[in-house]
Motif scaffolding. Structure first.
Motif, short mmCIF file in Angstrom:
data_model
loop_
_atom_site.label_atom_id
_atom_site.label_comp_id
_atom_site.label_asym_id
_atom_site.label_seq_id
_atom_site.Cartn_x
_atom_site.Cartn_y
_atom_site.Cartn_z
N ASN A 158 56.18 74.26 -27.15
CA ASN A 158 54.96 74.57 -27.86
C ASN A 158 54.02 75.19 -26.96
O ASN A 158 52.89 75.49 -27.33
CB ASN A 158 54.27 73.38 -28.58
N GLY A 159 54.36 75.46 -25.59
CA GLY A 159 53.32 76.02 -24.78
C GLY A 159 52.54 75.16 -24.05
O GLY A 159 51.50 75.62 -23.33
N CYS A 160 52.47 73.67 -23.87
CA CYS A 160 51.50 73.08 -23.18
C CYS A 160 51.98 73.25 -21.54
O CYS A 160 53.26 73.31 -21.20
CB CYS A 160 52.00 71.44 -23.41
N ARG A 161 51.04 73.08 -20.75
CA ARG A 161 51.14 73.58 -19.42
C ARG A 161 50.24 72.50 -18.24
O ARG A 161 50.86 72.56 -17.38
CB ARG A 161 50.61 74.94 -19.00
N LYS A 162 49.58 71.52 -19.06
CA LYS A 162 48.94 70.45 -18.22
C LYS A 162 49.28 69.30 -19.07
O LYS A 162 48.41 68.94 -19.98
CB LYS A 162 47.75 70.57 -17.72
N ILE A 163 50.16 68.67 -18.95
CA ILE A 163 50.73 67.23 -19.83
C ILE A 163 50.50 65.83 -19.25
O ILE A 163 50.91 65.72 -18.08
CB ILE A 163 52.17 67.48 -20.13
N LEU A 164 49.69 65.18 -19.99
CA LEU A 164 49.44 63.71 -19.73
C LEU A 164 50.60 63.07 -20.20
O LEU A 164 50.62 62.91 -21.30
CB LEU A 164 48.16 63.22 -20.23
N CYS A 165 50.98 62.05 -19.43
CA CYS A 165 51.96 61.06 -19.76
C CYS A 165 51.32 59.88 -19.88
O CYS A 165 51.09 59.12 -18.95
CB CYS A 165 53.41 60.86 -19.27
N ASP A 188 57.62 74.60 -14.27
CA ASP A 188 56.50 75.15 -13.57
C ASP A 188 55.14 74.67 -14.57
O ASP A 188 54.47 75.49 -15.05
CB ASP A 188 56.33 76.62 -13.54
N ILE A 189 54.83 73.31 -14.54
CA ILE A 189 53.73 72.72 -15.04
C ILE A 189 53.08 71.66 -14.37
O ILE A 189 53.60 71.19 -13.47
CB ILE A 189 54.21 72.16 -16.69
N GLU A 190 51.78 71.24 -14.80
CA GLU A 190 51.28 70.27 -14.17
C GLU A 190 51.54 69.04 -14.90
O GLU A 190 51.32 69.31 -16.18
CB GLU A 190 49.64 70.64 -13.90
N ILE A 191 51.60 67.76 -14.30
CA ILE A 191 51.65 66.72 -15.13
C ILE A 191 50.73 65.68 -14.43
O ILE A 191 50.56 65.73 -13.35
CB ILE A 191 53.08 65.87 -15.09
N GLU A 192 50.43 64.78 -15.36
CA GLU A 192 49.49 63.54 -15.05
C GLU A 192 50.22 62.14 -15.51
O GLU A 192 50.32 62.42 -16.78
CB GLU A 192 48.07 63.71 -15.33
N VAL A 193 50.34 61.39 -14.77
CA VAL A 193 50.96 59.81 -15.41
C VAL A 193 49.92 58.69 -15.28
O VAL A 193 49.37 58.53 -14.42
CB VAL A 193 52.20 59.52 -14.78
N VAL A 194 49.78 58.22 -16.66
CA VAL A 194 48.71 57.13 -16.50
C VAL A 194 49.46 55.88 -17.22
O VAL A 194 49.98 56.00 -18.18
CB VAL A 194 47.31 57.52 -16.95
N GLU A 195 49.17 54.65 -16.66
CA GLU A 195 49.55 53.67 -17.46
C GLU A 195 48.56 53.05 -18.64
O GLU A 195 47.37 53.10 -18.37
CB GLU A 195 49.90 52.54 -16.39
#
Lengths: 325, 325
Positions: free
Chosen positions: A170-177, A202-209
């Protein structure tokens, strides 16, 4: 000593039919009754359950230990377990552990003193001797306890991968998990599935608990959404996704136009939110029903065909992602 | 025959202390142990529970009969009941009646055969002989069963009046009341409270029956919102209010700008919706906890100070009404 399968074999009927006969439930032909009765006689079969209920009037009940029945994930499991138990004349004792090992141990001990027939447990801890040392059958749901203990659970890694790929497509490029608690099996598996999906992209990710709790998830999501321009969230539970939706709403971030969100679990809550939540649905009813059937088989001394059942999750596309809007 | 109060009086300690002693739970001074033991001896007191658990190893369990644990109203009640039961070493057997009298009767019979200590019931029917003829104590929650059966419930008429007056104070002039099922006590009481609030006011009202189910409520609300220009909805449950919110969203009606909504129950769902739902909150935990304590008193042969407890509801103003936006 003869068991129920010996009786079935001798009588030339299925184990299910013998079980029906013994429990006096459902239709059985007069002929079947006759041959089963003869086989029981000949083999001097003393079924533990019938012996219990006839001789000592023992309670035929199953202990269900869950972290908290208020989390919408568990009532749906409990419902299915109770429905199947009812078919077999078992009743279900509800126990909330609050993820505390001492409460789990308390219930295991107390219910055994009360002659519980078996346990179904969504265990919170990896300390397994309390479970492996039990004198009654046990089936794990949702979370693995020990390789020796039968398990019914969703293929969480695959489910999380599918959910995350939907955000990518769906085009997301900066995804938070928003991953669940570290050390909790299903949460760790879902994080792995998330990583499987994003790896090499080729995307940015961020992971948070984030715990599987609404208020904490809302607060965690709000902090991150204020600091970073996230355009997709994969949450490891529907409750966490609901918290993220509320955070986005209060920050004036439009869902799904500016931010797309995928939850996990497929609880009723997901369908009741506005917009309704795209989520990776576990078949909660099936998990509960299978676990209940598995446990009753063990209680009745039958062999399990499979000791571990993994159920596929299914992506339900709704209003929080663009292709569902 | 001596009861626990006689023992307490004789020993000069509280009933709670005697109960602790008998159940071997919590702190008791050596002196208290001595006087209670002497009183038990002298009165030849044979507590039914201790007799049961020592002699016949009977299960100390409470049967909880609810319509459906999946309705978010009931897990919160169940949780409180289980917490209090745990304090007193009781366990809780969960029974889903699906509002069917035959399932209720099945559970009443089955659990009595298993020596249930007592029942807590949210009954679905007015057929009361099944309840008044029981050989064990029973407490009703949420819904009255019979004047002879103790009850813990919210003052639903007053709660509904407060919720409806909030819509009036916020300027609503054409109000839809989504009332619950006819013949169900709390639903009828809430309708009366709605009527109390609107009576004599220069506004239009519309009343429609809606089950406490999300999908049905959404569909009913959508039909009416398409036909009429409603500017306020009082729903008799949070689940129905959530359905109405979804209907408004799908019709492009803005909440709370064009349509204000007040729910009823104060479940967690209400807080998790976006915008969060203004609702008349019942103190579900208190209802469950009080019912559980009441039942245990009855089981232990104590008198109840009150046989009927009405708890006040509280309006929680949130995002679906204008003064909360």
């Amino acid at each position: 000593m003869a068991n129920i399968r010996d009786v079935a074999q001798k009588a030339g009927v299925s184990v299910a039919t013998v079980s029906r006969y013994l429990n006096n439930k459902g239709y059985i032909s007069e002929e079947a009754k006759r041959v089963i009765s003869a086989a029981v006689e000949e083999l001097n079969y003393r079924p533990s359950l019938v012996a219990r209920s006839l001789n000592t009037k023992q309670a035929m009940f199953i202990g269900l230990i869950v972290p908290d029945i208020v989390n919408p994930f568990f009532p749906e499991l409990a419902r299915a377990i109770e429905d199947v138990a009812l078919e077999y004349d078992y009743t279900v004792v509800l126990c909330n552990s609050d993820e505390k090992i001492e409460k789990e141990i308390h219930y295991l001990n107390t219910l055994q003193q009360k002659y519980v027939a078996g346990f179904i447990v969504a265990a919170s801890h990896a300390e397994t001797s309390h479970y492996t040392d039990l004198n009654v059958p046990i089936v794990a749901i949702d979370r693995r306890i020990h390789p020796s203990i039968p398990l019914v659970a969703t293929d969480n890694r695959e489910g999380a991968r599918i959910g995350t790929e939907h955000l990518l497509a769906n085009g997301c490029r900066k995804i938070l998990c928003m991953k669940g608690p570290s050390g909790l099996g299903p949460a760790d598996d879902r994080l792995m599935g998330f990583m499987d999906a994003v790896e090499g992209k080729d995307i940015e990710i961020e992971v948070v608990e984030s715990p599987f709790q609404f208020d904490a998830s809302e607060s965690i999501a709000r902090t991150i959404l204020q600091q970073q321009s996230i355009d997709g969230i994969f949450a490891s539970s529907d409750v966490s996704a609901a918290g993220a939706m509320k955070a986005a709403y209060s920050l004036g971030i439009s869902v799904p136009d500016q931010l797309q969100i995928v939850g996990y679990d497929g609880t009723m809550l997901a369908g009741q939110l506005t917009p309704s939540l795209t989520t990776v649905a576990q078949d909660l009813y099936q998990i509960g029903a299978l676990a209940s059937r598995m446990l009753i088989k063990l209680i009745e001394g039958q062999e399990l065909e499979e000791r571990e059942i993994q159920i596929q999750a299914e992506l339900i596309i709704r209003g929080t992602t663009r292709s569902g809007a």
